[in-house]
Design an enzyme around this catalytic site. Structure first.
Site, PDB file in Angstrom:
ATOM      1  N   ASP A 114      53.807  11.088 -23.840  1.00 35.36           N
ATOM      2  CA  ASP A 114      54.475  10.509 -22.686  1.00 35.36           C
ATOM      3  C   ASP A 114      53.766  11.176 -21.498  1.00 35.36           C
ATOM      4  O   ASP A 114      53.554  12.379 -21.522  1.00 35.36           O
ATOM      5  CB  ASP A 114      55.955  10.913 -22.740  1.00 35.36           C
ATOM      6  CG  ASP A 114      56.712  10.403 -21.537  1.00 35.36           C
ATOM      7  OD1 ASP A 114      56.509   9.236 -21.188  1.00 35.36           O
ATOM      8  OD2 ASP A 114      57.500  11.176 -20.968  1.00 35.36           O
TER       9      ASP A 114
ATOM     10  N   ASP B 274      63.220   8.969 -24.138  1.00 38.49           N
ATOM     11  CA  ASP B 274      62.315   8.739 -25.263  1.00 38.49           C
ATOM     12  C   ASP B 274      63.010   8.891 -26.611  1.00 38.49           C
ATOM     13  O   ASP B 274      62.356   8.845 -27.654  1.00 38.49           O
ATOM     14  CB  ASP B 274      61.142   9.736 -25.203  1.00 38.49           C
ATOM     15  CG  ASP B 274      60.342   9.584 -23.926  1.00 38.49           C
ATOM     16  OD1 ASP B 274      60.123   8.429 -23.529  1.00 38.49           O
ATOM     17  OD2 ASP B 274      59.958  10.595 -23.327  1.00 38.49           O
TER      18      ASP B 274
END
Length: 684
Positions: A379, A578
């Site tokens: 990420d 996430d």
């Protein structure tokens, strides 16, 4: 490292599998927060030491009185009653020296779980009963001296090995000791010392230079540099000022400050880490279960081979004593001791070491599987980049509105938002000491920006996408830098200017990506950011590819796609938006959760957001697995060679192992496993 005579198998809440009594004991004892377990462990080491010395003192007279030793030396010291003295001394050795093994044997029978103690208990009881029968009239040669040396070496082996095991759990004890026991509580400007565990939320405590911070909290007064390396693995001291969070156990530099306590000692970051490490040390991975099964089988093989050996030699015409001695040697050599310790020792060492370097293992299997990773999905924000948007330029498109005015007006809207871009704008406003006006009728334009009324004017702060959608012309001066994120400021339907913000790439990111590719691991960037920024970041860092402009729920789909192509995927993310992707990935790594260890969906939590830690984690996972396999190979290989020798396969070539030699070999194999585990290191 058997059970202490007094407390057989109360170590963990269940009966550990074969060969695990020491491993379970180690976990159950030397890693408890209250340190009581540690003391118990020390008492057991002292107990084995004492028993060893008592047996050692009795060894000389037993040797001198044994007919076989006298026969070797060509002397005869037989006198009336000498065999009874020999019997009496050997009985002391059998009962006092053999006590830990005998009680352990009974425990394993009760638990219907035969293991190492069962084998040793069985072997010494057979040897003792047979020799006692000789004294009281049975024809043959006793082997009291062999019983004595066998117990002596077993005690020594256990004592040495327990000390090695204590070493493997030492790192966890160091974490426990980080917690200071006293704190300086400040009430009405008066400071008095209290016990750390009496602190409550919202208490204010003083931390003096050089002391350890006594509780997690926020600095309300003062500033200093703190060394948090024992907690996060971050070696450089971190500057902390008013409003910053501090972690209990970190070491203060030369400033002093007051901290408002945010939670009690038992909920502190450090307590959570200790509990996490303790749980992880107790939890079993696939490798551990494999070792347990192997140890179980080894016990069965030992008993069957022992009985078969006895029958073979006795039925082929050897003496009862010879056949008995072979059986005892086989059973002793076959103890699944090294096998039972092979994995738990590495587990204890690796889990505690990881915690010291800011890698918190919540799931052992995930950690051991890190060696299989073929793709790491990153990420972007906060992992590869610093995660702080800073204003890089402000461009005014109107003579009536200068840069400061654009910043002032937009900050009114941004103070309502949590977005990193808003934080960047507000940070700049703070630096320039600009007073923020109030905003009314605030409204979020989904995915495109925000609008509100400020000082009677209609103001919008929007993305380039909004301009395109509303057919507003992008100004000529606007040259989008690929790494910048731009917001446009519209006042009363007129484009007044724009603010560009950029998120710096972390200095460690490039090195981390390079190390991954050297280890043939692909790195992929997954971000909600625009494709230009994503492409620029992934090119700069030399990443395999990038996937941009994805929403949180789409991240999950991307992970599934990679897995469908046969990739073993590790996903790194902040554990909040996430979560679905972290849960879907083969290994979920939550980063930068700081004090919030409860990144529920991740198997591993990295305290820092440093991408280098992800590389360290994978390499350390590989090293840990290698150590386990080395230990298992050694523990099994040694049995393959020693067992036939003990059974007397080379007897006619003049090679025969005595029970004592068998015990020496068994002890050596266990100590090799313990030393090999202790050599495990995190390469930083």
């Amino acid at each position: 490292m058997s059970n202490a005579p007094s407390t057989p198998h109360q170590h963990t809440g269940h009966n550990p599998p074969t060969g695990m009594d020491h491993g379970a004991m180690m976990h159950g004892h030397s890693s408890k927060m209250d340190m009581g377990g540690h003391n118990h462990h020390a008492m057991m080491i002292a107990d084995f030491k004492k028993r060893f010395y008592v047996v050692l003192a009795l060894t000389v007279p037993i040797m001198l009185l044994s007919p076989m030793i006298q026969h070797f030396m060509g002397v005869s010291w037989q006198f009336t009653g000498s065999s009874y003295i020999l019997f009496a001394l050997s009985s002391v050795v059998f009962v006092y020296g053999g006590w830990p093994f005998l009680t352990g044997w009974l425990d394993e029978i009760k638990a219907k779980n035969p293991g190492m103690m069962f084998l040793i208990g069985f072997a010494i009881t057979v040897a003792y009963a047979y020799s006692a029968a000789i004294v009281f009239g049975l024809q043959g040669m006793d082997f009291f001296w062999e019983l004595d040396t066998l117990i002596l070496i077993m005690l020594l082996g256990h004592w040495i090995e327990m000390k090695s095991v204590a070493g493997a759990s030492k790192e966890l004890d160091l974490l426990v000791q980080l917690m200071p026991s006293d704190a300086h509580l400040v009430t009405n400007n008066v400071t008095h010392d209290v016990k750390t565990d009496t602190l409550k939320v919202d208490d204010v405590i003083l931390t003096k230079p050089g002391e350890k911070v006594a509780a997690d909290g926020v600095i309300v007064d003062g500033e200093s540099y703190l060394n948090e390396s024992m907690l996060t693995g971050e070696s450089t001291p971190v500057k902390k000022t008013k409003g910053d969070k501090v972690i209990a156990g970190s070491i203060n530099g030369n400033g002093s400050f007051n901290v408002k306590v945010s939670h009690s000692a038992k909920d502190s970051y450090l307590s959570q880490v200790v509990k996490l490490v303790d749980d992880a040390q107790k939890s079993k991975s696939q490798t551990q279960l494999l070792a347990d099964r192997a140890a179980k089988w080894l016990t069965i093989i030992a008993l069957l081979t022992g009985i078969a050996t006895f029958l073979y030699w006795y039925l082929t015409g050897q003496t009862f004593a010879f056949a008995m001695e072979r059986m005892v040697t086989v059973i002793v050599i076959c103890c699944p001791h090294a096998l039972g310790l092979a994995v738990p020792l590495v587990v204890a060492k690796s889990t505690a070491l990881s915690a010291k370097h800011g890698l918190l293992i919540k799931n052992r299997t995930a950690f051991e599987n890190s060696r299989k990773i073929t793709t790491v999905v990153f990420d972007k924000t906060g992992t590869l980049t610093i995660g702080k948007f800073e204003v890089s330029k402000i461009i005014s498109l109107h003579s009536d509105v200068d840069d400061k005015e654009i910043l002032r007006i937009s900050s009114a809207l941004e103070q309502k938002s949590e977005h990193p871009i808003a934080t960047g704008i507000l940070q700049k406003v703070k630096e320039l000491n600009i007073a923020i006006p109030t905003a009314e009728n605030f409204k979020a334009l989904t995915g495109q920006g925000v609008e509100a009324t400020v000082e009677g004017k209609e103001v919008r702060v929007v993305s380039p996408g909004y301009l395109k959608e509303n057919n507003l012309n992008v100004p000529d001066s606007y040259q989008s830098d690929e790494t910048e994120t731009v917001v446009f400021v519209i006042i009363d339907n007129q484009l007044a200017g724009y603010i560009a913000l950029s998120d710096q790439i972390r200095p460690e990111s490039a090195g981390a990506i390079q190390t991954l590719s050297e280890n043939h691991i692909k790195s992929i960037l997954l971000t909600g950011d625009n494709a230009k920024v994503a492409e620029s970041v992934s090119k700069t860092l030399g990443m395999e590819s990038f996937i941009a402009e994805v929403l949180p729920h789409q991240k999950l789909e991307k992970i599934k796609e990679l897995q469908a192509h046969g990739e073993f995927v590790a996903m790194t993310g902040d554990g909040v938006n996430d979560a679905p992707a972290l849960a879907q990935a083969d290994i979920g790594i939550a980063v930068g959760s700081g004090s919030d260890i409860a990144a529920e969906t991740a198997g591993i939590v990295l305290v820092n957001s440093n991408p280098k830690d992800i590389v360290n984690l994978i390499l350390f996972g590989k090293a840990t697995y290698k150590k386990m396999i080395q230990n298992l190979a050694w523990a099994t290989g040694y049995n393959v060679i020693a067992l036939p020798l003990a059974a007397g396969v080379l007897y006619h070539q003049g090679i025969l192992l005595s029970p004592a030699a068998g015990a020496v070999l068994m002890t050596v194999s266990t100590v090799v496993v313990a030393i090999n585990a202790s050599l495990l290191k995190v390469k930083v």
